[in-house]
Motif scaffolding. Structure first.
Motif, PDB file in Angstrom:
ATOM      1  N   ALA A  34       0.837  -1.209   0.000  1.00  0.00           N
ATOM      2  CA  ALA A  34       0.000   0.000   0.000  1.00  0.00           C
ATOM      3  C   ALA A  34       0.868   1.255   0.000  1.00  0.00           C
ATOM      4  CB  ALA A  34      -0.934  -0.021   1.216  1.00  0.00           C
ATOM      5  N   ARG A  35       1.954   1.252   0.787  1.00  0.00           N
ATOM      6  CA  ARG A  35       2.822   2.433   0.840  1.00  0.00           C
ATOM      7  C   ARG A  35       3.522   2.678  -0.498  1.00  0.00           C
ATOM      8  NH1 ARG A  35       2.320   4.816   5.253  1.00  0.00           N
ATOM      9  NH2 ARG A  35       1.809   3.768   7.197  1.00  0.00           N
ATOM     10  N   GLN A  36       3.979   1.602  -1.142  1.00  0.00           N
ATOM     11  CA  GLN A  36       4.620   1.757  -2.455  1.00  0.00           C
ATOM     12  C   GLN A  36       3.632   2.314  -3.481  1.00  0.00           C
ATOM     13  OE1 GLN A  36       7.649  -0.826  -4.103  1.00  0.00           O
ATOM     14  NE2 GLN A  36       7.103  -2.387  -2.605  1.00  0.00           N
ATOM     15  N   ILE A  37       2.384   1.822  -3.420  1.00  0.00           N
ATOM     16  CA  ILE A  37       1.363   2.274  -4.376  1.00  0.00           C
ATOM     17  C   ILE A  37       1.024   3.738  -4.130  1.00  0.00           C
ATOM     18  CG2 ILE A  37      -1.055   1.949  -5.074  1.00  0.00           C
ATOM     19  CD1 ILE A  37      -0.496  -1.132  -4.257  1.00  0.00           C
ATOM     20  N   MET A  38       0.878   4.117  -2.857  1.00  0.00           N
ATOM     21  CA  MET A  38       0.569   5.510  -2.521  1.00  0.00           C
ATOM     22  C   MET A  38       1.688   6.448  -2.990  1.00  0.00           C
ATOM     23  SD  MET A  38      -0.364   7.067   1.204  1.00  0.00           S
ATOM     24  CE  MET A  38      -0.959   8.753   1.396  1.00  0.00           C
ATOM     25  N   GLU A  39       2.942   5.969  -2.872  1.00  0.00           N
ATOM     26  CA  GLU A  39       4.097   6.790  -3.278  1.00  0.00           C
ATOM     27  C   GLU A  39       4.024   7.149  -4.767  1.00  0.00           C
ATOM     28  OE1 GLU A  39       9.006   6.660  -2.968  1.00  0.00           O
ATOM     29  OE2 GLU A  39       7.882   4.782  -2.951  1.00  0.00           O
ATOM     30  N   VAL A  40       3.680   6.177  -5.608  1.00  0.00           N
ATOM     31  CA  VAL A  40       3.627   6.486  -7.049  1.00  0.00           C
ATOM     32  C   VAL A  40       2.380   7.306  -7.392  1.00  0.00           C
ATOM     33  CG1 VAL A  40       5.042   4.498  -7.704  1.00  0.00           C
ATOM     34  CG2 VAL A  40       2.562   4.289  -7.795  1.00  0.00           C
ATOM     35  N   CYS A  41       1.278   7.086  -6.661  1.00  0.00           N
ATOM     36  CA  CYS A  41       0.081   7.914  -6.875  1.00  0.00           C
ATOM     37  C   CYS A  41       0.386   9.374  -6.547  1.00  0.00           C
ATOM     38  CB  CYS A  41      -1.077   7.428  -6.007  1.00  0.00           C
ATOM     39  SG  CYS A  41      -1.794   5.872  -6.536  1.00  0.00           S
ATOM     40  N   SER A  42       1.174   9.573  -5.485  1.00  0.00           N
ATOM     41  CA  SER A  42       1.537  10.941  -5.073  1.00  0.00           C
ATOM     42  C   SER A  42       2.391  11.635  -6.133  1.00  0.00           C
ATOM     43  CB  SER A  42       2.300  10.912  -3.741  1.00  0.00           C
ATOM     44  OG  SER A  42       1.517  10.277  -2.757  1.00  0.00           O
ATOM     45  N   GLY A  95      -4.655   6.642   3.878  1.00  0.00           N
ATOM     46  CA  GLY A  95      -5.102   7.889   3.258  1.00  0.00           C
ATOM     47  C   GLY A  95      -5.043   7.933   1.741  1.00  0.00           C
ATOM     48  N   GLN A  96      -4.895   6.757   1.106  1.00  0.00           N
ATOM     49  CA  GLN A  96      -4.897   6.713  -0.366  1.00  0.00           C
ATOM     50  C   GLN A  96      -6.260   6.192  -0.844  1.00  0.00           C
ATOM     51  OE1 GLN A  96      -2.904   7.588  -3.091  1.00  0.00           O
ATOM     52  NE2 GLN A  96      -4.747   6.879  -4.147  1.00  0.00           N
ATOM     53  N   PRO A  97      -7.062   7.054  -1.493  1.00  0.00           N
ATOM     54  CA  PRO A  97      -8.382   6.593  -1.949  1.00  0.00           C
ATOM     55  C   PRO A  97      -8.258   5.438  -2.942  1.00  0.00           C
ATOM     56  CG  PRO A  97      -8.161   8.988  -2.196  1.00  0.00           C
ATOM     57  CD  PRO A  97      -6.804   8.453  -1.862  1.00  0.00           C
ATOM     58  N   ALA A  98      -9.130   4.441  -2.783  1.00  0.00           N
ATOM     59  CA  ALA A  98      -9.124   3.282  -3.676  1.00  0.00           C
ATOM     60  C   ALA A  98     -10.551   2.802  -3.863  1.00  0.00           C
ATOM     61  CB  ALA A  98      -8.273   2.164  -3.085  1.00  0.00           C
ATOM     62  N   ARG A  99     -10.813   2.203  -5.006  1.00  0.00           N
ATOM     63  CA  ARG A  99     -12.148   1.672  -5.269  1.00  0.00           C
ATOM     64  C   ARG A  99     -12.020   0.274  -5.854  1.00  0.00           C
ATOM     65  NH1 ARG A  99     -17.143   4.862  -7.921  1.00  0.00           N
ATOM     66  NH2 ARG A  99     -16.443   6.261  -6.276  1.00  0.00           N
ATOM     67  N   ALA A 121     -12.326   6.831 -12.173  1.00  0.00           N
ATOM     68  CA  ALA A 121     -11.811   6.751 -10.799  1.00  0.00           C
ATOM     69  C   ALA A 121     -10.319   7.082 -10.774  1.00  0.00           C
ATOM     70  CB  ALA A 121     -12.051   5.346 -10.228  1.00  0.00           C
ATOM     71  N   MET A 122      -9.561   6.537 -11.744  1.00  0.00           N
ATOM     72  CA  MET A 122      -8.119   6.793 -11.797  1.00  0.00           C
ATOM     73  C   MET A 122      -7.826   8.270 -12.044  1.00  0.00           C
ATOM     74  SD  MET A 122      -7.373   3.396 -14.003  1.00  0.00           S
ATOM     75  CE  MET A 122      -5.664   3.571 -14.429  1.00  0.00           C
ATOM     76  N   MET A 123      -8.633   8.902 -12.889  1.00  0.00           N
ATOM     77  CA  MET A 123      -8.436  10.332 -13.172  1.00  0.00           C
ATOM     78  C   MET A 123      -8.708  11.187 -11.939  1.00  0.00           C
ATOM     79  SD  MET A 123     -10.075  10.627 -16.965  1.00  0.00           S
ATOM     80  CE  MET A 123      -9.431   9.643 -18.324  1.00  0.00           C
ATOM     81  N   ARG A 124      -9.562  10.677 -11.043  1.00  0.00           N
ATOM     82  CA  ARG A 124      -9.836  11.400  -9.779  1.00  0.00           C
ATOM     83  C   ARG A 124      -8.749  11.148  -8.737  1.00  0.00           C
ATOM     84  NH1 ARG A 124     -15.156   9.377 -10.639  1.00  0.00           N
ATOM     85  NH2 ARG A 124     -14.764   7.711  -9.133  1.00  0.00           N
ATOM     86  N   GLY A 125      -7.774  10.302  -9.067  1.00  0.00           N
ATOM     87  CA  GLY A 125      -6.707  10.010  -8.109  1.00  0.00           C
ATOM     88  C   GLY A 125      -6.967   8.791  -7.251  1.00  0.00           C
ATOM     89  N   GLU A 126      -8.031   8.055  -7.567  1.00  0.00           N
ATOM     90  CA  GLU A 126      -8.313   6.814  -6.833  1.00  0.00           C
ATOM     91  C   GLU A 126      -7.554   5.658  -7.483  1.00  0.00           C
ATOM     92  OE1 GLU A 126     -12.781   6.818  -5.300  1.00  0.00           O
ATOM     93  OE2 GLU A 126     -12.708   7.346  -7.406  1.00  0.00           O
ATOM     94  N   VAL A 127      -7.146   4.685  -6.680  1.00  0.00           N
ATOM     95  CA  VAL A 127      -6.571   3.448  -7.227  1.00  0.00           C
ATOM     96  C   VAL A 127      -7.748   2.557  -7.616  1.00  0.00           C
ATOM     97  CG1 VAL A 127      -5.204   1.393  -6.709  1.00  0.00           C
ATOM     98  CG2 VAL A 127      -4.498   3.612  -5.807  1.00  0.00           C
TER      99      VAL A 127
END
Length: 236
Positions: A34-42, A95-99, A121-127
């Protein structure tokens, strides 16, 4: 840092979620992912994820033990939904939104998948975590991830595994195995390398979706791939 890829499809194996336990879901491993995924989303990367279900149930092995193959594969699809819910919960917790989207209609467990709603969803910043494989028996989650990667118009499919790329033989069994930096889809096929099943490889080849196989279990590696660092193996 401008990431090399704008939108990715990340394929995670169910087995990797077991961590050191040998079954089920290791919460520490889940949190690391989850932390690795949040890092690239950021960093502005849009992320879709497909997870296997092998840590809970594998339809093929079930069929070998007398299960009906269709029912076995359906059990495997449900296993991917459990893993997807676990990952989505781990992402929410930091704190990383996901659907979660499901290939079969399972509302309210997840939203019924369509490529349009997943891309929105991805364009809104959600995983966008896409569960249930293709929704059909006899197809693996590798094929499911290739299909979803093409549908959501990902720039690359990343296959996060326990090994750091593709080798001439299984490096865990053969100490003389050497690693490829890059390899063509055709060579994967002619050498009979067990990267993904043939249906998935053919789908990626026909639709020009490159694949990077890398070690997801080393924290920070996902970001290194985003930066274009030469880790893992590129299949093109």
């Amino acid at each position: 840092m401008e990431p090399k890829y704008r939108r990715i499809l990340l394929k995670l194996s169910g087995e990797s979620l077991m961590g050191k336990q040998g079954y089920g879901i290791d919460t520490e491993r889940l949190e690391e992912y989850a932390r690795q995924i949040m890092e690239v989303c950021s960093a502005g990367v849009q992320v879709a994820i497909v997870i296997g279900g092998g840590n809970i149930f594998r339809g093929v092995l079930g069929a070998a033990k007398g299960f009906n193959r269709v029912k076995g594969d359906q059990m495997g699809m449900l296993a991917t939904v459990i893993n997807s819910l676990a990952l989505s919960s781990a992402l929410d917790a930091i704190g990383q939104p996901a659907r979660v989207f499901t290939a079969l209609n399972m509302y309210p467990i997840g939203d019924y998948y369509s490529n349009r709603t997943a891309m929105e969803a991805m364009m809104r910043g959600e995983v966008a975590i896409i569960a249930g494989g293709t929704g059909n028996p006899f197809f693996t989650t590798d094929t499911g991830s290739a299909l979803r990667g093409i549908e959501v118009e990902a720039d690359v499919m990343l296959k996060g595994t326990r090994v750091d790329g593709i080798y001439t033989a299984d490096p865990e069994k053969d100490p003389t195995a050497t690693k490829f930096d890059k390899i063509s889809y055709d060579e994967v096929y002619t050498r009979g390398l067990k990267v993904m099943d043939l249906t998935a490889t053919a789908l990626c080849k026909e639709n020009h979706l490159p694949i990077i196989v890398f070690d997801m279990d080393t924290p920070g590696n996902l970001m290194k791939v985003m930066k274009g660092e030469p880790i893992g193996t590129l299949v093109y």
